[in-house]
Design an enzyme around this catalytic site. Structure first.
Site, PDB file in Angstrom:
ATOM      1  N   ILE A 123       0.853  -1.192   0.000  1.00 52.06           N
ATOM      2  CA  ILE A 123       0.000   0.000   0.000  1.00 52.06           C
ATOM      3  C   ILE A 123       0.887   1.239   0.000  1.00 52.06           C
ATOM      4  O   ILE A 123       1.824   1.337   0.798  1.00 52.06           O
ATOM      5  CB  ILE A 123      -0.982  -0.016   1.189  1.00 52.06           C
ATOM      6  CG1 ILE A 123      -1.909   1.211   1.161  1.00 52.06           C
ATOM      7  CG2 ILE A 123      -0.287  -0.123   2.538  1.00 52.06           C
ATOM      8  CD1 ILE A 123      -3.194   1.042   1.947  1.00 52.06           C
ATOM      9  N   GLU A 127       4.459   9.831   0.483  1.00 55.61           N
ATOM     10  CA  GLU A 127       5.155  10.432  -0.663  1.00 55.61           C
ATOM     11  C   GLU A 127       6.395  11.146  -0.150  1.00 55.61           C
ATOM     12  O   GLU A 127       6.494  11.420   1.052  1.00 55.61           O
ATOM     13  CB  GLU A 127       4.221  11.425  -1.365  1.00 55.61           C
ATOM     14  CG  GLU A 127       2.970  10.735  -1.882  1.00 55.61           C
ATOM     15  CD  GLU A 127       2.085  11.638  -2.718  1.00 55.61           C
ATOM     16  OE1 GLU A 127       2.369  12.857  -2.812  1.00 55.61           O
ATOM     17  OE2 GLU A 127       1.125  11.106  -3.286  1.00 55.61           O
ATOM     18  N   GLY A 131       3.860  12.477   4.559  1.00 52.13           N
ATOM     19  CA  GLY A 131       3.739  11.200   5.273  1.00 52.13           C
ATOM     20  C   GLY A 131       2.693  11.323   6.366  1.00 52.13           C
ATOM     21  O   GLY A 131       1.571  10.836   6.231  1.00 52.13           O
ATOM     22  N   PHE A 156       8.838   4.785   0.589  1.00 55.53           N
ATOM     23  CA  PHE A 156       8.735   3.937   1.793  1.00 55.53           C
ATOM     24  C   PHE A 156       7.684   2.843   1.613  1.00 55.53           C
ATOM     25  O   PHE A 156       6.959   2.518   2.558  1.00 55.53           O
ATOM     26  CB  PHE A 156       8.361   4.762   3.025  1.00 55.53           C
ATOM     27  CG  PHE A 156       9.281   5.911   3.351  1.00 55.53           C
ATOM     28  CD1 PHE A 156      10.654   5.791   3.202  1.00 55.53           C
ATOM     29  CD2 PHE A 156       8.767   7.104   3.839  1.00 55.53           C
ATOM     30  CE1 PHE A 156      11.499   6.853   3.536  1.00 55.53           C
ATOM     31  CE2 PHE A 156       9.598   8.169   4.177  1.00 55.53           C
ATOM     32  CZ  PHE A 156      10.976   8.039   4.015  1.00 55.53           C
ATOM     33  N   THR A 158       6.440  -0.593   1.694  1.00 59.11           N
ATOM     34  CA  THR A 158       6.793  -1.933   2.179  1.00 59.11           C
ATOM     35  C   THR A 158       6.293  -2.978   1.186  1.00 59.11           C
ATOM     36  O   THR A 158       5.157  -2.870   0.705  1.00 59.11           O
ATOM     37  CB  THR A 158       6.163  -2.163   3.572  1.00 59.11           C
ATOM     38  OG1 THR A 158       6.678  -1.179   4.465  1.00 59.11           O
ATOM     39  CG2 THR A 158       6.470  -3.556   4.097  1.00 59.11           C
ATOM     40  N   GLN A 241      -6.702  -1.027  12.473  1.00 56.08           N
ATOM     41  CA  GLN A 241      -6.210  -2.416  12.403  1.00 56.08           C
ATOM     42  C   GLN A 241      -4.704  -2.444  12.117  1.00 56.08           C
ATOM     43  O   GLN A 241      -3.968  -3.270  12.653  1.00 56.08           O
ATOM     44  CB  GLN A 241      -6.972  -3.211  11.345  1.00 56.08           C
ATOM     45  CG  GLN A 241      -6.452  -4.634  11.217  1.00 56.08           C
ATOM     46  CD  GLN A 241      -7.445  -5.589  10.611  1.00 56.08           C
ATOM     47  OE1 GLN A 241      -8.581  -5.691  11.071  1.00 56.08           O
ATOM     48  NE2 GLN A 241      -7.043  -6.312   9.569  1.00 56.08           N
ATOM     49  N   GLU A 242      -4.250  -1.517  11.258  1.00 57.09           N
ATOM     50  CA  GLU A 242      -2.808  -1.441  10.966  1.00 57.09           C
ATOM     51  C   GLU A 242      -2.047  -1.138  12.264  1.00 57.09           C
ATOM     52  O   GLU A 242      -1.019  -1.750  12.566  1.00 57.09           O
ATOM     53  CB  GLU A 242      -2.552  -0.340   9.924  1.00 57.09           C
ATOM     54  CG  GLU A 242      -1.076  -0.080   9.690  1.00 57.09           C
ATOM     55  CD  GLU A 242      -0.805   0.873   8.522  1.00 57.09           C
ATOM     56  OE1 GLU A 242      -1.742   1.177   7.771  1.00 57.09           O
ATOM     57  OE2 GLU A 242       0.351   1.294   8.372  1.00 57.09           O
ATOM     58  N   ARG A 243      -2.567  -0.200  13.045  1.00 54.99           N
ATOM     59  CA  ARG A 243      -1.865   0.214  14.274  1.00 54.99           C
ATOM     60  C   ARG A 243      -1.927  -0.873  15.333  1.00 54.99           C
ATOM     61  O   ARG A 243      -0.942  -1.098  16.050  1.00 54.99           O
ATOM     62  CB  ARG A 243      -2.462   1.529  14.776  1.00 54.99           C
ATOM     63  CG  ARG A 243      -2.068   2.638  13.820  1.00 54.99           C
ATOM     64  CD  ARG A 243      -2.723   3.961  14.070  1.00 54.99           C
ATOM     65  NE  ARG A 243      -2.251   4.877  13.037  1.00 54.99           N
ATOM     66  CZ  ARG A 243      -2.908   5.919  12.578  1.00 54.99           C
ATOM     67  NH1 ARG A 243      -4.104   6.208  13.077  1.00 54.99           N
ATOM     68  NH2 ARG A 243      -2.396   6.687  11.641  1.00 54.99           N
ATOM     69  N   GLN A 279      21.616  -6.882  42.004  1.00 59.63           N
ATOM     70  CA  GLN A 279      20.286  -6.347  42.304  1.00 59.63           C
ATOM     71  C   GLN A 279      19.766  -5.489  41.146  1.00 59.63           C
ATOM     72  O   GLN A 279      18.578  -5.511  40.820  1.00 59.63           O
ATOM     73  CB  GLN A 279      20.325  -5.516  43.588  1.00 59.63           C
ATOM     74  CG  GLN A 279      18.925  -5.158  44.062  1.00 59.63           C
ATOM     75  CD  GLN A 279      18.945  -4.136  45.174  1.00 59.63           C
ATOM     76  OE1 GLN A 279      19.628  -3.119  45.097  1.00 59.63           O
ATOM     77  NE2 GLN A 279      18.214  -4.412  46.237  1.00 59.63           N
TER      78      GLN A 279
HETATM   79  C1  LIG Z   1      10.495   1.045   7.063  1.00 55.88           C
HETATM   80  C2  LIG Z   1       9.306   1.872   6.699  1.00 55.88           C
HETATM   81  C3  LIG Z   1       8.242   1.275   6.070  1.00 55.88           C
HETATM   82  C4  LIG Z   1       7.136   2.033   5.688  1.00 55.88           C
HETATM   83  N1  LIG Z   1       6.109   1.444   4.999  1.00 55.88           N
HETATM   84  C5  LIG Z   1       5.135   2.217   4.455  1.00 55.88           C
HETATM   85  C6  LIG Z   1       4.165   1.655   3.568  1.00 55.88           C
HETATM   86  O1  LIG Z   1       4.150   0.456   3.302  1.00 55.88           O
HETATM   87  N2  LIG Z   1       3.271   2.497   2.991  1.00 55.88           N
HETATM   88  C7  LIG Z   1       3.248   3.833   3.250  1.00 55.88           C
HETATM   89  O2  LIG Z   1       2.407   4.527   2.717  1.00 55.88           O
HETATM   90  N3  LIG Z   1       4.152   4.396   4.103  1.00 55.88           N
HETATM   91  C8  LIG Z   1       5.087   3.617   4.691  1.00 55.88           C
HETATM   92  N4  LIG Z   1       6.023   4.184   5.518  1.00 55.88           N
HETATM   93  C9  LIG Z   1       5.979   5.624   5.764  1.00 55.88           C
HETATM   94  C10 LIG Z   1       5.592   6.015   7.179  1.00 55.88           C
HETATM   95  O3  LIG Z   1       4.244   5.726   7.434  1.00 55.88           O
HETATM   96  C11 LIG Z   1       5.943   7.491   7.349  1.00 55.88           C
HETATM   97  O4  LIG Z   1       7.361   7.579   7.340  1.00 55.88           O
HETATM   98  C12 LIG Z   1       5.385   8.094   8.612  1.00 55.88           C
HETATM   99  O5  LIG Z   1       3.980   8.163   8.571  1.00 55.88           O
HETATM  100  C13 LIG Z   1       5.954   9.504   8.871  1.00 55.88           C
HETATM  101  O6  LIG Z   1       5.855  10.308   7.729  1.00 55.88           O
HETATM  102  P1  LIG Z   1       7.149  11.106   7.175  1.00 55.88           P
HETATM  103  O7  LIG Z   1       8.249  10.129   7.076  1.00 55.88           O
HETATM  104  O8  LIG Z   1       6.734  11.830   5.960  1.00 55.88           O
HETATM  105  O9  LIG Z   1       7.504  12.109   8.343  1.00 55.88           O
HETATM  106  P2  LIG Z   1       6.912  13.596   8.515  1.00 55.88           P
HETATM  107  O10 LIG Z   1       5.437  13.540   8.360  1.00 55.88           O
HETATM  108  O11 LIG Z   1       7.694  14.511   7.653  1.00 55.88           O
HETATM  109  O12 LIG Z   1       7.258  13.878  10.035  1.00 55.88           O
HETATM  110  C14 LIG Z   1       8.536  14.371  10.462  1.00 55.88           C
HETATM  111  C15 LIG Z   1       8.448  14.620  11.972  1.00 55.88           C
HETATM  112  O13 LIG Z   1       7.469  15.620  12.227  1.00 55.88           O
HETATM  113  C16 LIG Z   1       6.541  15.137  13.187  1.00 55.88           C
HETATM  114  N5  LIG Z   1       5.216  15.688  12.936  1.00 55.88           N
HETATM  115  C17 LIG Z   1       4.521  15.698  11.780  1.00 55.88           C
HETATM  116  N6  LIG Z   1       3.316  16.222  11.955  1.00 55.88           N
HETATM  117  C18 LIG Z   1       3.237  16.550  13.269  1.00 55.88           C
HETATM  118  C19 LIG Z   1       2.215  17.122  14.102  1.00 55.88           C
HETATM  119  N7  LIG Z   1       1.019  17.456  13.596  1.00 55.88           N
HETATM  120  N8  LIG Z   1       2.490  17.308  15.427  1.00 55.88           N
HETATM  121  C20 LIG Z   1       3.686  16.975  15.940  1.00 55.88           C
HETATM  122  N9  LIG Z   1       4.667  16.411  15.208  1.00 55.88           N
HETATM  123  C21 LIG Z   1       4.452  16.203  13.901  1.00 55.88           C
HETATM  124  C22 LIG Z   1       6.558  13.625  13.010  1.00 55.88           C
HETATM  125  O14 LIG Z   1       6.054  12.962  14.174  1.00 55.88           O
HETATM  126  C23 LIG Z   1       8.026  13.371  12.760  1.00 55.88           C
HETATM  127  O15 LIG Z   1       8.707  13.320  13.978  1.00 55.88           O
HETATM  128  C24 LIG Z   1       7.101   3.425   5.971  1.00 55.88           C
HETATM  129  C25 LIG Z   1       8.178   4.017   6.630  1.00 55.88           C
HETATM  130  C26 LIG Z   1       9.280   3.261   6.979  1.00 55.88           C
HETATM  131  C27 LIG Z   1      10.432   3.942   7.650  1.00 55.88           C
END
Ligand SMILES: Cc1cc2nc3c(=O)[nH]c(=O)nc-3n(C[C@H](O)[C@H](O)[C@H](O)COP(=O)(O)OP(=O)(O)OC[C@H]3O[C@@H](n4cnc5c(N)ncnc54)[C@H](O)[C@@H]3O)c2cc1C
Length: 380
Positions: A123, A127, A131, A156, A158, A241-243, A279
């Site tokens: 899925i 982008e 994210g 990203f 999977t 369900q994912e979470r 301990q």
């Molecule tokens: C190994 C791996 C597998 C993955 N598999 C999938 C997949 O199969 N399909 C898919 O679609 N995605 C997948 N992902 C993506 C993943 O879901 C995203 O990386 C994640 O949701 C975070 O998005 P981002 O990387 O764009 O970070 P960002 O959204 O850019 O966030 C950067 C930082 O800002 C913080 N932040 C953002 N918004 C807020 C807010 N409102 N308040 C406070 N803090 C905030 C975040 O918590 C984070 O610390 C995968 C990621 C990894 C690393």
């Protein structure tokens, strides 16, 4: 404490899953990590042995189990240290979307192949520039006659390099945020769909995580999953369900870390006694054991609530937040008991340390989980 969430038939299934993984995954796992992926033979064998999509009804080729059968597969993978392939994305998530939102024709086309392991599911929501803020995605799906034409980039993903079926999240109305989002079923061979790099990761080395590019990918209207503009609603329905799945893995992995650490400190000696006899060791392990009991109890309550269709978005966020953070703390503490060996990748605890980090990021970061939980404070 004895867990009561599973019945006798679930435990029989657990035994067969463990037997299968012990024979077909454990001996090959190092090779998969070196290769950065898992072979087709494993997927097909896993399909034959009922590990893939065990919740799918017989009409679509599955064994017709319930949500607990998905949990059992996740728990057994974690207990044996098998972090790839990512069967949760395949079974819990992609098959879940199809089952709950797909047309009869879509289910009949894809679910039997997913159950058999001949088509892996992936899925693609995230982008390069979106994210956490999924409503900000830019991949577009433009109507052209009876077709949709998709353009954009995903990252990203999977199972992304080897999937047979992708659920692509795209904007059918770029002017809208949530209401402009729709989901599409895109087969691997769709013209214009290209896999980018297989990404090199900190951990989960045997999971293939890839980039995807869509350049004028033309799809018939029948590729739309559910209704146009309803995609964000489906995401909100399926993300719990994912979470919860991530929480199941987190607790099972943390339990394994505890078990490995206990076995180690019982054997290892320093200053003329077992490391267990200090301990500090006993106190830390006592804390972990207590935290694990609490985690299993909360997790089991969430699993049962989900089976009854009662798990809320907030509760799923709490489960993911608490267990993924706990997993990180427990593995870190357990690694310390191994001393220098804990830093060596030939020791499972070291790989668990790197593998676990992502649980606080994917499926929604810990910060986003807190945002979701916090939203309920405004409701009466
Ligand atoms: C190994 C791996 C597998 C993955 N598999 C999938 C997949 O199969 N399909 C898919 O679609 N995605 C997948 N992902 C993506 C993943 O879901 C995203 O990386 C994640 O949701 C975070 O998005 P981002 O990387 O764009 O970070 P960002 O959204 O850019 O966030 C950067 C930082 O800002 C913080 N932040 C953002 N918004 C807020 C807010 N409102 N308040 C406070 N803090 C905030 C975040 O918590 C984070 O610390 C995968 C990621 C990894 C690393």
């Amino acid at each position: 404490m004895k867990r009561t969430v599973y019945g006798e038939e679930h435990e029989l299934f657990r035994q067969s899953v463990r037997r299968f993984l012990t024979e077909h995954a454990v001996p090959h796992y190092d090779t998969w990590e070196a290769d950065g992926g898992t072979p087709d033979e494993f997927w097909r064998a896993a399909g034959e042995h009922g590990l893939l999509c065990p919740q799918i009804p017989e009409t679509y080729g599955g064994p017709g189990g319930d949500y607990r059968s998905l949990c059992i597969v996740s728990e057994e993978l974690a207990a044996l240290g098998i972090m790839a392939p990512n069967l949760q994305v395949h079974s819990d998530i992609v098959a879940g979307y199809l089952l709950n939102h797909g047309s009869e024709a879509q289910k009949l086309e894809w679910l039997p192949k997913m159950v058999a392991g001949v088509a892996r599911g992936a899925i693609a929501m995230s982008e390069p520039d979106a994210g956490s803020d999924l409503q900000g995605i830019r991949t577009s799906a433009r109507r052209e006659g009876g077709d949709y034409v998709l353009n954009g980039a995903k990252t990203f993903v999977t199972n992304g390099g080897q999937a047979g079926l992708y659920i692509i999240i795209a904007k059918t109305d770029p002017a809208q945020r949530a209401r402009g989002i729709s989901l599409f079923l895109v087969p691997r061979e769709a013209e214009g769909l290209a896999q980018g790099r297989t990404l090199s990761k900190l951990g989960l080395k045997a999971q293939d995580t890839a980039e995807l590019f869509l350049r004028d990918v033309r799809l018939p209207a029948s590729a739309l999953l559910g209704r146009e503009g309803e995609g964000f609603v489906y995401l909100m329905r399926e993300l719990p369900q994912e979470r919860l799945g991530i929480a199941v893995t987190a607790v099972a992995v943390a339990q394994r870390a505890f078990d490995l650490a206990l076995a180690h400190v019982r054997e290892r000696t320093a200053f003329g006694k077992r490391v267990l006899d200090f301990q500090n060791t006993r106190f830390k392990l006592a804390e972990i054991r207590t935290e694990l009991e609490v985690a299993w109890a909360f997790l089991d309550r969430c699993i049962l609530a989900h089976c009854d269709g009662l798990l809320t978005v907030q509760e799923a966020a709490m489960a993911k937040l608490w267990t993924s953070e706990l997993q990180g703390r427990i593995i870190d503490t357990c690694l310390q008991f191994f001393g220098g060996y804990g830093y060596m990748l030939e020791y499972p605890i070291a790989r668990m340390f790197t593998d676990a980090r992502v649980a606080r990021i994917y499926g929604g970061t810990s910060e986003i989980m807190k945002e979701i939980i916090g939203r309920s404070f405004d409701e009466s």
